[in-house]
Design an enzyme around this catalytic site. Sequence first.
Site, PDB file in Angstrom:
ATOM      1  CG  HIS A 186      -9.399 -23.432  -6.417  1.00  0.00           C
ATOM      2  ND1 HIS A 186      -8.268 -22.667  -6.303  1.00  0.00           N
ATOM      3  CD2 HIS A 186     -10.390 -22.670  -5.895  1.00  0.00           C
ATOM      4  CE1 HIS A 186      -8.543 -21.496  -5.739  1.00  0.00           C
ATOM      5  NE2 HIS A 186      -9.823 -21.482  -5.493  1.00  0.00           N
ATOM      6  CB  CYS A 200      -9.798 -21.010  -0.011  1.00  0.00           C
ATOM      7  SG  CYS A 200     -10.501 -19.422  -0.479  1.00  0.00           S
ATOM      8  CG  HIS A 254     -13.878 -22.102  -3.283  1.00  0.00           C
ATOM      9  ND1 HIS A 254     -12.862 -22.863  -2.722  1.00  0.00           N
ATOM     10  CD2 HIS A 254     -13.286 -20.979  -3.752  1.00  0.00           C
ATOM     11  CE1 HIS A 254     -11.718 -22.209  -2.835  1.00  0.00           C
ATOM     12  NE2 HIS A 254     -11.945 -21.062  -3.471  1.00  0.00           N
ATOM     13  CG  HIS A 257     -12.614 -18.284  -7.674  1.00  0.00           C
ATOM     14  ND1 HIS A 257     -12.988 -17.414  -6.685  1.00  0.00           N
ATOM     15  CD2 HIS A 257     -11.806 -19.192  -7.086  1.00  0.00           C
ATOM     16  CE1 HIS A 257     -12.408 -17.764  -5.551  1.00  0.00           C
ATOM     17  NE2 HIS A 257     -11.687 -18.854  -5.757  1.00  0.00           N
ATOM     18  CG  HIS A 270     -17.782 -24.631 -16.961  1.00  0.00           C
ATOM     19  ND1 HIS A 270     -17.594 -23.500 -17.727  1.00  0.00           N
ATOM     20  CD2 HIS A 270     -18.913 -24.429 -16.252  1.00  0.00           C
ATOM     21  CE1 HIS A 270     -18.575 -22.649 -17.512  1.00  0.00           C
ATOM     22  NE2 HIS A 270     -19.390 -23.189 -16.613  1.00  0.00           N
ATOM     23  CD  GLU A 325      -8.999 -16.208  -5.951  1.00  0.00           C
ATOM     24  OE1 GLU A 325      -8.441 -17.190  -6.471  1.00  0.00           O
ATOM     25  OE2 GLU A 325      -9.140 -16.092  -4.736  1.00  0.00           O
TER      26      GLU A 325
END
Length: 150
Positions: free
Chosen positions: A16, A25, A29, A31, A75, A136
């Site tokens: 996201h 953020c 990137h 998680h 994904h 996360e």
Amino acid sequence: MNSIRITKKFSFEAGHALYGYDGKCKNLHGHSYHLYVTVIGMPILDNTNVKFGMVIDFGDLKKIVKEDIVDVFDHTMIFNKNTPHLKLANELKKQGHDIILVDYQPTTEMMIIDFAEKIKKRLSTTIKLHSLKLQETATSYAEWYASDNE
């Protein structure tokens, strides 16, 4: 009879970007998310029921969460569709990437609210969603409790 809580853990990978955020953020990137789903209810007492002694079959809970969350979000790249990220999302879609557009900033806090609503809609009337924990990173997670949202 006693109420019993049942918890099942799920994992998925997703990326996201947080539009307008003032830290790292804001960049694309990803998680390795871990979702803990806890429901509460009474064990089935009818000894003719194949689910005798269970609050919910772990397989039934898995089916709900897998269909509505894991299989949908795993994904993918998640973007708030109400931001300029929409242009990037559309370009990535054209290139064959799996993109999810949501009506909220895709933070862990907002995702867990979305997940709670999705799960609650699928549970029988005898079982209640008790809580969710969405992790996360190894050290960061959000929690949602039904009792905080009544």
